[in-house]
Design an enzyme around this catalytic site. Structure first.
Site, PDB file in Angstrom:
ATOM      1  N   CYS A 259       0.850  -1.181   0.000  1.00  0.00           N
ATOM      2  CA  CYS A 259       0.000   0.000   0.000  1.00  0.00           C
ATOM      3  C   CYS A 259       0.893   1.241   0.000  1.00  0.00           C
ATOM      4  O   CYS A 259       1.895   1.313   0.697  1.00  0.00           O
ATOM      5  CB  CYS A 259      -0.951   0.069   1.188  1.00  0.00           C
ATOM      6  SG  CYS A 259      -2.169  -1.225   1.202  1.00  0.00           S
TER       7      CYS A 259
ATOM      8  N   ARG B 259       3.845  -0.375  -4.866  1.00  0.00           N
ATOM      9  CA  ARG B 259       3.469  -0.873  -3.540  1.00  0.00           C
ATOM     10  C   ARG B 259       2.113  -1.591  -3.551  1.00  0.00           C
ATOM     11  O   ARG B 259       1.745  -2.217  -2.567  1.00  0.00           O
ATOM     12  CB  ARG B 259       3.394   0.294  -2.559  1.00  0.00           C
ATOM     13  CG  ARG B 259       4.747   0.829  -2.202  1.00  0.00           C
ATOM     14  CD  ARG B 259       4.620   1.959  -1.225  1.00  0.00           C
ATOM     15  NE  ARG B 259       5.867   2.090  -0.506  1.00  0.00           N
ATOM     16  CZ  ARG B 259       6.125   1.526   0.657  1.00  0.00           C
ATOM     17  NH1 ARG B 259       5.225   0.803   1.262  1.00  0.00           N
ATOM     18  NH2 ARG B 259       7.291   1.689   1.240  1.00  0.00           N
TER      19      ARG B 259
ATOM     20  N   TRP C 143      -2.815  -2.572  -1.803  1.00  0.00           N
ATOM     21  CA  TRP C 143      -2.541  -3.991  -2.010  1.00  0.00           C
ATOM     22  C   TRP C 143      -3.428  -4.696  -1.000  1.00  0.00           C
ATOM     23  O   TRP C 143      -3.229  -4.582   0.211  1.00  0.00           O
ATOM     24  CB  TRP C 143      -1.073  -4.308  -1.761  1.00  0.00           C
ATOM     25  CG  TRP C 143      -0.721  -5.726  -2.105  1.00  0.00           C
ATOM     26  CD1 TRP C 143      -0.418  -6.219  -3.341  1.00  0.00           C
ATOM     27  CD2 TRP C 143      -0.638  -6.838  -1.198  1.00  0.00           C
ATOM     28  NE1 TRP C 143      -0.165  -7.568  -3.255  1.00  0.00           N
ATOM     29  CE2 TRP C 143      -0.291  -7.981  -1.958  1.00  0.00           C
ATOM     30  CE3 TRP C 143      -0.836  -6.986   0.168  1.00  0.00           C
ATOM     31  CZ2 TRP C 143      -0.128  -9.233  -1.400  1.00  0.00           C
ATOM     32  CZ3 TRP C 143      -0.672  -8.247   0.730  1.00  0.00           C
ATOM     33  CH2 TRP C 143      -0.326  -9.354  -0.055  1.00  0.00           C
TER      34      TRP C 143
ATOM     35  N   ASN D 202      -1.341   1.978   5.736  1.00  0.00           N
ATOM     36  CA  ASN D 202      -0.515   0.879   5.245  1.00  0.00           C
ATOM     37  C   ASN D 202      -0.164   0.041   6.461  1.00  0.00           C
ATOM     38  O   ASN D 202       0.387   0.559   7.431  1.00  0.00           O
ATOM     39  CB  ASN D 202       0.751   1.439   4.588  1.00  0.00           C
ATOM     40  CG  ASN D 202       1.740   0.340   4.236  1.00  0.00           C
ATOM     41  OD1 ASN D 202       1.349  -0.811   4.022  1.00  0.00           O
ATOM     42  ND2 ASN D 202       3.012   0.693   4.192  1.00  0.00           N
ATOM     43  N   GLY D 203      -0.500  -1.249   6.439  1.00  0.00           N
ATOM     44  CA  GLY D 203      -0.206  -2.125   7.583  1.00  0.00           C
ATOM     45  C   GLY D 203      -1.366  -3.057   7.816  1.00  0.00           C
ATOM     46  O   GLY D 203      -2.218  -3.233   6.946  1.00  0.00           O
TER      47      GLY D 203
ATOM     48  N   GLU E 170      16.081 -18.672  -8.577  1.00  0.00           N
ATOM     49  CA  GLU E 170      15.774 -17.289  -8.935  1.00  0.00           C
ATOM     50  C   GLU E 170      15.236 -17.198 -10.371  1.00  0.00           C
ATOM     51  O   GLU E 170      14.298 -16.444 -10.645  1.00  0.00           O
ATOM     52  CB  GLU E 170      17.036 -16.425  -8.751  1.00  0.00           C
ATOM     53  CG  GLU E 170      16.956 -15.001  -9.259  1.00  0.00           C
ATOM     54  CD  GLU E 170      15.913 -14.138  -8.558  1.00  0.00           C
ATOM     55  OE1 GLU E 170      15.358 -14.550  -7.526  1.00  0.00           O
ATOM     56  OE2 GLU E 170      15.658 -13.034  -9.073  1.00  0.00           O
TER      57      GLU E 170
ATOM     58  N   LYS F 179      11.615 -15.657 -11.214  1.00  0.00           N
ATOM     59  CA  LYS F 179      11.441 -14.508 -12.114  1.00  0.00           C
ATOM     60  C   LYS F 179      10.432 -14.840 -13.204  1.00  0.00           C
ATOM     61  O   LYS F 179       9.562 -14.042 -13.515  1.00  0.00           O
ATOM     62  CB  LYS F 179      12.805 -14.156 -12.715  1.00  0.00           C
ATOM     63  CG  LYS F 179      13.023 -12.717 -12.993  1.00  0.00           C
ATOM     64  CD  LYS F 179      13.645 -11.941 -11.854  1.00  0.00           C
ATOM     65  CE  LYS F 179      12.880 -12.008 -10.599  1.00  0.00           C
ATOM     66  NZ  LYS F 179      13.531 -11.392  -9.462  1.00  0.00           N
TER      67      LYS F 179
ATOM     68  N   GLU G  10       6.821 -14.970 -11.722  1.00  0.00           N
ATOM     69  CA  GLU G  10       6.169 -13.738 -11.276  1.00  0.00           C
ATOM     70  C   GLU G  10       5.859 -12.768 -12.397  1.00  0.00           C
ATOM     71  O   GLU G  10       4.886 -12.037 -12.308  1.00  0.00           O
ATOM     72  CB  GLU G  10       6.914 -13.059 -10.120  1.00  0.00           C
ATOM     73  CG  GLU G  10       8.249 -12.475 -10.438  1.00  0.00           C
ATOM     74  CD  GLU G  10       8.888 -11.801  -9.226  1.00  0.00           C
ATOM     75  OE1 GLU G  10       8.182 -11.254  -8.368  1.00  0.00           O
ATOM     76  OE2 GLU G  10      10.131 -11.803  -9.163  1.00  0.00           O
TER      77      GLU G  10
ATOM     78  N   HIS H  37      15.526 -37.963  -8.038  1.00  0.00           N
ATOM     79  CA  HIS H  37      14.777 -38.307  -6.821  1.00  0.00           C
ATOM     80  C   HIS H  37      13.314 -37.879  -6.917  1.00  0.00           C
ATOM     81  O   HIS H  37      12.632 -37.780  -5.910  1.00  0.00           O
ATOM     82  CB  HIS H  37      15.446 -37.671  -5.591  1.00  0.00           C
ATOM     83  CG  HIS H  37      16.853 -38.157  -5.399  1.00  0.00           C
ATOM     84  ND1 HIS H  37      17.150 -39.438  -5.020  1.00  0.00           N
ATOM     85  CD2 HIS H  37      18.045 -37.535  -5.592  1.00  0.00           C
ATOM     86  CE1 HIS H  37      18.464 -39.591  -4.959  1.00  0.00           C
ATOM     87  NE2 HIS H  37      19.029 -38.445  -5.313  1.00  0.00           N
TER      88      HIS H  37
ATOM     89  N   LYS I  58       5.641  -4.478  -4.398  1.00  0.00           N
ATOM     90  CA  LYS I  58       7.091  -4.371  -4.301  1.00  0.00           C
ATOM     91  C   LYS I  58       7.576  -4.498  -2.877  1.00  0.00           C
ATOM     92  O   LYS I  58       8.560  -5.161  -2.582  1.00  0.00           O
ATOM     93  CB  LYS I  58       7.514  -3.018  -4.882  1.00  0.00           C
ATOM     94  CG  LYS I  58       9.009  -2.794  -4.910  1.00  0.00           C
ATOM     95  CD  LYS I  58       9.639  -3.636  -5.971  1.00  0.00           C
ATOM     96  CE  LYS I  58      11.150  -3.500  -6.005  1.00  0.00           C
ATOM     97  NZ  LYS I  58      11.741  -4.656  -6.701  1.00  0.00           N
TER      98      LYS I  58
HETATM   99  O1  M6R Z   1      12.658  -5.705  -0.604  1.00  0.00           O
HETATM  100  P1  M6R Z   1      13.149  -7.079  -0.361  1.00  0.00           P
HETATM  101  O2  M6R Z   1      14.457  -7.373  -1.029  1.00  0.00           O
HETATM  102  O3  M6R Z   1      13.204  -7.434   1.104  1.00  0.00           O
HETATM  103  O4  M6R Z   1      12.057  -8.019  -1.016  1.00  0.00           O
HETATM  104  C1  M6R Z   1      12.116  -9.404  -0.876  1.00  0.00           C
HETATM  105  C2  M6R Z   1      11.135 -10.069  -1.807  1.00  0.00           C
HETATM  106  O5  M6R Z   1       9.834  -9.632  -1.550  1.00  0.00           O
HETATM  107  C3  M6R Z   1      11.466  -9.803  -3.277  1.00  0.00           C
HETATM  108  O6  M6R Z   1      12.752 -10.224  -3.610  1.00  0.00           O
HETATM  109  C4  M6R Z   1      10.442 -10.521  -4.175  1.00  0.00           C
HETATM  110  O7  M6R Z   1      10.600 -11.905  -4.094  1.00  0.00           O
HETATM  111  C5  M6R Z   1      10.561 -10.035  -5.608  1.00  0.00           C
HETATM  112  N1  M6R Z   1       9.260  -9.938  -6.170  1.00  0.00           N
HETATM  113  C6  M6R Z   1      11.388 -10.929  -6.456  1.00  0.00           C
HETATM  114  O8  M6R Z   1      11.466 -10.482  -7.756  1.00  0.00           O
END
Ligand code: M6R
Length: 606
Positions: A2, A27, A70, A96-97, A479, A483, A486, A502, A601
């Site tokens: 948010c 956000r 969000w 926000n929270g 990773e 990527k 997402e 396995h 984010k």
């Molecule tokens: O701001 P941060 O690095 O703590 O965020 C951690 C994760 O939320 C962040 O890396 C998330 O997995 C991304 N969407 C990955 O692309």
């Protein structure tokens, strides 16, 4: 999660709020809304542009506040969009929270005759403040009094209809910053939406509130004691938060990787000594010298960076390192003594789980270190010492340059810690030298990005992918899969190549491609065997390997080459084509790669 922006000054507020909300969209983008005294509340479901379209021209009013949501409690709808108001419609707030005890608070208020229009946890805050305000007509006192019964986290901006140019901003567990300009003041979740107007920023601490009017701001503790707080100058440019002509932030940020890597090492390499100079760590140099065990915590991509960090620390520093999901860290017995340090990795510096892990580590008396990009963020401020990425704002929800910068800083950290122990000057210098060569090597990969686009076109019709790697590139496999998932919504899994037999190999057929990350390193021949096994089951294979290793073409449907480097640095190069592949897959599948569904984010809820 948010985003909040509020303004009080002499200019029309609504364009400032809309523009700020657009910057804050990373956000959350489920719905957006704003309140301008005299012009009322306006809301829309979806991105901020929907709100901009819903507003009938320029609203009158030189103060107001906005929110981009969000969703946590209640689906994205007009009713659940912020701002929320109290029973009398005199108090307006954005939040926000998460309010953990909102149900019991709401039930009590309902018993007293209150009616609620949303399913959110936030609306109870407006009602509680409204009750106090009706009795006292003192906004700051009402806000603090109302919050006494609340359990949870909040960054809040609150306004009352009858004091239209006053904003009360409050922080507990969710960030709030104040932007200072002559006779114009801003309140926001972070500095980014204020940069167009000012670089002069104050970050509220937990348990503080501020009263902000066009005449100035005053910061108080919850016990109403005035706090001396001077603004700090945030070294960030507006352009840093713009797309600069690129179609998406994600592409812009991948293309920035070479300069981000250069910024990360600037002034931090002592070549003669074969060491790193990390000013942010000097305060605890003595303690770090005695550290015998390191626990690395992070979430998402930062956690995968931590997996690489563990290997770097064990190989270069020569002490045991463990990597933990920050969200799990507090939920198990932690066997740590005073010679254990905890290293938190976070781009945003606001990830709630990582912050909670750091607080737990501090509660246990452990030294805490941060690798954080956002200057002045909660994790940056709460860790004992730390290193900033200096990667510039990362606006795309998917971490790209931020992640690669984390890997680079982990190398610098390992170098620094290693030189305090048995790493020789020559070994240190060799590592540093190769680190400095990486930006150029990334440029070479980026200059061939059209090949990744072609690859994405070729694989566009596939719905499942497996990413496999070993050792330093096992985290690359995780990773790479994250990527792709997402930003393209394509199912992908990361797996250790050695684990294939396995279980996961059962999934392989001619419509389930595998991406094998296998530079010419110590695990190369083992990776080859795994790829052979996949080929034997008709699996399609994309291989990421070292330039010149053309012999591998026999094994693969497609090969992506990366320049040669030291084994421990290969993740920094191998991730670049995977980021580009995910980007192009997402774009070709019509996904808004900067704002993938259901994500935000800055994950400020646990
Ligand atoms: O701001 P941060 O690095 O703590 O965020 C951690 C994760 O939320 C962040 O890396 C998330 O997995 C991304 N969407 C990955 O692309």
């Amino acid at each position: 999660m948010c985003g909040i922006i509020a303004y009080t000054g002499s200019k029309p507020a609504s364009p400032i709020l809309i523009e700020g909300l657009k910057v804050l969209e990373y956000r959350g983008y489920d719905s957006a809304g704003l309140y301008v005294p005299g012009a009322g509340v306006h809301k829309a479901v979806g991105p901020v542009q929907a709100l901009a379209d819903a507003i009938p021209g320029l609203l009158p009013g030189t103060a107001g506040m906005g929110h981009t949501r969000w969703a946590t409690h209640g689906n994205p709808s007009l009713e659940n969009a912020h701002p929320h108001t109290d029973q009398n419609g005199t108090i307006f707030l954005v939040h926000n929270g998460i309010i953990e005890n909102y149900m019991e608070l709401r039930e009590k208020l309902v018993e007293q005759g209150h009616t609620f229009t949303s399913e959110t946890d936030t609306e109870v805050l407006a009602h509680l403040i409204g009750v106090e305000y009706e009795a006292t007509h003192d906004m700051p006192a009402s806000v603090v009094a109302a919050l006494q019964s609340v359990r949870g986290t909040y960054g809040l901006a609150v306004m009352a209809e009858d004091t239209p140019d006053t904003i009360v901003a409050v922080r507990l567990g969710s960030p709030i910053a104040i932007g200072v300009k002559e006779q114009e003041f801003f309140v926001a979740s972070d500095a980014a939406p204020m940069l167009r107007h000012t670089n002069s920023i104050i970050y509220l601490e937990d348990g503080e509130y501020a009263v902000v009017t066009p005449q100035g701001y005053t910061v108080y503790s919850f016990s109403h004691r005035q706090q001396e707080r001077e603004p700090e100058i945030v070294d960030m440019q507006v352009e840093d938060a713009d797309k600069n002509g690129h179609p998406h932030y994600m592409l812009k940020e991948i293309l920035e990787v070479p300069s981000v890597l250069e910024n990360g090492t600037r002034g931090r390499i002592l070549m003669k000594e074969g060491n790193a100079k990390l000013g942010g760590l000097v305060d605890r140099e003595d303690v770090l010298r005695d550290v015998e065990r390191l626990i690395i915590v992070g979430c998402g991509s930062a956690y995968y960076a931590g997996m690489v960090g563990k290997l770097l620390v064990e190989d270069i520093v020569g002490i045991p390192a463990h990597v933990e999901l920050a969200s799990e860290f507090r939920h198990r017995s932690m066997l740590a003594d005073e010679n254990t340090a905890v290293l938190a990795i976070s781009q945003s510096g606001e990830t709630a789980d990582t912050l909670a892990a750091i607080r737990e580590a501090k509660r246990r008396g452990l030294t805490t270190v941060g690798i954080v990009n956002v200057v002045g963020s909660s994790i940056a401020r709460e860790t004992d010492v730390g290193i900033y990425n200096h990667a510039g704002p990362e606006m795309s929800v998917a971490s790209t340059k931020g992640f690669l910068s984390q890997l680079e800083l982990l190398v610098l950290f390992a170098l620094y810690m290693g030189r305090m122990r048995s790493l020789t000057q020559a070994q240190g210098a060799e590592l540093a030298m190769e680190l400095l060569r990486l930006p150029e090597k990334v440029r070479m990969i980026l200059s061939e990005r059209h090949k990744l686009k072609l690859l994405a076109e070729e694989y566009l019709g596939y719905d499942d992918f497996l990413f496999i790697g070993r050792a330093y590139n096992l985290p690359t496999a995780f990773e790479g899969a994250l990527k792709l998932k997402e930003v393209s919504y394509v199912h992908a899994e990361g797996y250790g190549a050695g684990e294939m037999k396995h279980g996961p190999i059962a999934m392989i057929d001619d419509i389930f491609p595998t991406v094998g990350i296998m530079p010419l390193d110590s695990t190369y021949s083992k990776m080859r065997s795994s790829i052979e096994e996949i080929r034997a089951r008709d699996g399609k294979v994309i291989i990421v390997t070292t330039d010149g290793n053309t012999g591998v073409e026999r094994l693969a449907d497609d090969v992506v080459y990366i320049p040669e480097t030291k084994e421990c640095l290969t993740p920094i190069l191998a991730n670049v084509p995977l980021q580009l592949f995910a980007y192009y897959m997402g774009v070709l599948r019509g996904v808004n790669v900067d704002r993938p569904r259901n994500l935000a984010k800055s994950v400020t809820v646990e």
